[in-house]
Design a protein around this motif. Structure first.
Motif, short mmCIF file in Angstrom:
data_model
loop_
_atom_site.label_atom_id
_atom_site.label_comp_id
_atom_site.label_asym_id
_atom_site.label_seq_id
_atom_site.Cartn_x
_atom_site.Cartn_y
_atom_site.Cartn_z
N LEU A 59 41.62 31.51 60.23
CA LEU A 59 42.17 32.43 61.22
C LEU A 59 41.10 32.84 62.23
N ARG A 60 39.88 33.10 61.76
CA ARG A 60 38.79 33.42 62.70
C ARG A 60 38.54 32.27 63.66
N ARG A 61 38.59 31.06 63.15
CA ARG A 61 38.39 29.87 64.00
C ARG A 61 39.52 29.72 65.01
N LEU A 62 40.75 29.95 64.58
CA LEU A 62 41.91 29.88 65.48
C LEU A 62 41.81 30.93 66.57
N LEU A 63 41.40 32.13 66.21
CA LEU A 63 41.24 33.19 67.21
C LEU A 63 40.12 32.86 68.20
N TYR A 64 39.04 32.30 67.70
CA TYR A 64 37.93 31.93 68.58
C TYR A 64 38.34 30.86 69.59
N LYS A 65 39.06 29.87 69.12
CA LYS A 65 39.44 28.76 69.99
C LYS A 65 40.49 29.15 71.02
N ASN A 66 41.33 30.14 70.74
CA ASN A 66 42.42 30.51 71.64
C ASN A 66 42.20 31.85 72.33
N ASN A 67 41.01 32.38 72.24
CA ASN A 67 40.74 33.70 72.80
C ASN A 67 40.84 33.71 74.33
N ASN A 68 40.35 32.69 75.02
CA ASN A 68 40.35 32.70 76.49
C ASN A 68 41.75 32.74 77.06
N GLN A 69 42.65 31.98 76.51
CA GLN A 69 43.99 31.91 77.08
C GLN A 69 44.87 33.10 76.69
#
Length: 194
Positions: A59-69
């Motif tokens: 979940l932390r990785r998913l949040l990191y990858k999609n944070n900009n959009q």
């Protein structure tokens, strides 16, 4: 009389709480029965929760990858709340604290009889160490209950995005993670706050 334990292992307890007390008792069988009833390894294993920590890392990785959009979207804020709760729960180091108490109670059975007659000496953890661990366990139970509530709120927001056919891969992946987090959190056999 208090003894400070040697730093042979990595402790989760603060140094000032790693003290044991020496008690003497005439009948040690009833005294040691209380320690044998506490199944520390089983309790520690029930708090390890490897599946929950794996999902938290994903979940932390998913949040990191999609944070900009998606940084300002409501579903992303709810997912971040779940991630913060998981991080706080992991930082409590509950399995390590229970393991520390177990190590301190194991020391109790290593002390042999002292003196003459039927008086036996035992070493037990100080009250402060047990109180500290119990407070952390209570905080962990509170965090688990909050995690379940925040997980459901996040799932509602993500499901609303999926219902509109927006960001389907992110939404479905998030829903699957939230479902696995819910199952892992509800599977804890910890006592309830109620």
């Amino acid at each position: 009389m208090a003894y400070l334990l040697q730093d042979k292992i990595c402790w989760a307890l603060p140094p000032e709480l790693r003290k044991v007390l020496q008690l003497t008792a005439e009948d040690s069988s009833s005294f040691l029965a209380y320690f044998s009833q506490a199944n520390h390894p089983c309790l520690r294993a029930s708090m390890e929760l490897p599946d929950l920590w794996l999902e938290a890392a994903m979940l932390r990785r998913l949040l990191y990858k999609n944070n900009n959009q998606h940084r300002s979207s409501l579903f992303m804020r709810r997912l971040r709340e779940v991630s913060r709760e998981l991080k706080a729960l992991q930082e409590l180091q509950l399995p390590q604290l229970v393991g520390d108490l177990h190590a301190m109670t194991q020391l109790a059975s290593d002390v042999s009889a002292q003196g003459s007659g039927c008086r036996h000496a035992h070493r037990v953890p100080a009250r402060e160490a047990a109180a500290f661990t119990m407070q952390r366990l209570q905080l962990g139970c509170t965090l688990i209950e909050g995690l379940i509530v925040h997980g459901l709120c996040a799932a509602d927001q993500v499901a609303a995005q999926v219902a509109r056919s927006f960001f389907m891969p992110l939404g479905l992946t998030s829903l699957a993670m939230l479902a696995r987090i819910q199952v892992s959190a509800q599977g804890c056999n910890w006592p309830s706050q109620k």
